[in-house]
Design a protein around this motif. Sequence first.
Motif, PDB file in Angstrom:
ATOM      1  N   LYS A  98     -33.681 -20.178 -60.126  1.00  0.00           N
ATOM      2  CA  LYS A  98     -33.908 -21.324 -59.257  1.00  0.00           C
ATOM      3  C   LYS A  98     -35.262 -21.973 -59.542  1.00  0.00           C
ATOM      4  CE  LYS A  98     -33.838 -22.822 -54.473  1.00  0.00           C
ATOM      5  NZ  LYS A  98     -33.678 -22.423 -53.076  1.00  0.00           N
ATOM      6  N   LYS A  99     -36.283 -21.165 -59.702  1.00  0.00           N
ATOM      7  CA  LYS A  99     -37.615 -21.695 -59.982  1.00  0.00           C
ATOM      8  C   LYS A  99     -37.649 -22.364 -61.360  1.00  0.00           C
ATOM      9  CE  LYS A  99     -42.423 -20.560 -59.384  1.00  0.00           C
ATOM     10  NZ  LYS A  99     -43.370 -19.553 -58.942  1.00  0.00           N
ATOM     11  N   ARG A 131     -35.119 -23.767 -62.837  1.00  0.00           N
ATOM     12  CA  ARG A 131     -34.365 -25.009 -62.720  1.00  0.00           C
ATOM     13  C   ARG A 131     -35.241 -26.096 -62.093  1.00  0.00           C
ATOM     14  NH1 ARG A 131     -30.191 -24.272 -58.769  1.00  0.00           N
ATOM     15  NH2 ARG A 131     -29.858 -22.396 -59.995  1.00  0.00           N
ATOM     16  N   ASN A 132     -36.007 -25.735 -61.081  1.00  0.00           N
ATOM     17  CA  ASN A 132     -36.899 -26.709 -60.441  1.00  0.00           C
ATOM     18  C   ASN A 132     -37.969 -27.198 -61.403  1.00  0.00           C
ATOM     19  OD1 ASN A 132     -35.502 -26.519 -58.047  1.00  0.00           O
ATOM     20  ND2 ASN A 132     -36.911 -25.036 -57.136  1.00  0.00           N
ATOM     21  N   VAL A 133     -38.504 -26.291 -62.193  1.00  0.00           N
ATOM     22  CA  VAL A 133     -39.512 -26.688 -63.184  1.00  0.00           C
ATOM     23  C   VAL A 133     -38.891 -27.638 -64.201  1.00  0.00           C
ATOM     24  CG1 VAL A 133     -40.945 -25.832 -65.077  1.00  0.00           C
ATOM     25  CG2 VAL A 133     -40.935 -24.641 -62.894  1.00  0.00           C
ATOM     26  N   GLU A 179     -36.299 -29.657 -63.738  1.00  0.00           N
ATOM     27  CA  GLU A 179     -36.051 -30.950 -63.106  1.00  0.00           C
ATOM     28  C   GLU A 179     -37.348 -31.739 -62.969  1.00  0.00           C
ATOM     29  OE1 GLU A 179     -34.119 -30.061 -59.427  1.00  0.00           O
ATOM     30  OE2 GLU A 179     -32.205 -29.573 -60.390  1.00  0.00           O
ATOM     31  N   ASP A 180     -38.424 -31.074 -62.597  1.00  0.00           N
ATOM     32  CA  ASP A 180     -39.715 -31.757 -62.463  1.00  0.00           C
ATOM     33  C   ASP A 180     -40.194 -32.296 -63.811  1.00  0.00           C
ATOM     34  OD1 ASP A 180     -39.702 -31.183 -59.777  1.00  0.00           O
ATOM     35  OD2 ASP A 180     -41.077 -29.470 -59.939  1.00  0.00           O
TER      36      ASP A 180
END
Length: 77
Positions: free
Chosen positions: A23-24, A26-28, A30-31
Motif C-alpha cells: 500500500k505504501k 503504491r502511494n509513493v 501514485e505521488d
Amino acid sequence: MGSFSIWHWLIVLVIVALIFGTKKLRNVGEDLGGAVKGFKKGMKEAEAEDGAAKPAVTQQVRDDNTVDVQAREKSDT
C-alpha cells in the motif's frame, strides 16, 4: 549493477515490498506519477507562453556581405 541477474532484482523487490508494504509503495508510485504529470503540464504551458511571446526573426544577407536582422510580430495565421 549490470552484473546482477533478474533473480537478484526480484529478491530485492520482494524484500522492499515486505519492509514497506504494497500500500505504501503504491502511494509513493501514485505521488511520483502525479509529480511527473504536473511537471510535463508545466513545461507545456511554459513552451506555449514562450512561443506566443517570442518575435519571429528574419535575416537578410546584403550584397556587401552584411546581415540585416529584423524582428517582427509572429502572426497566428
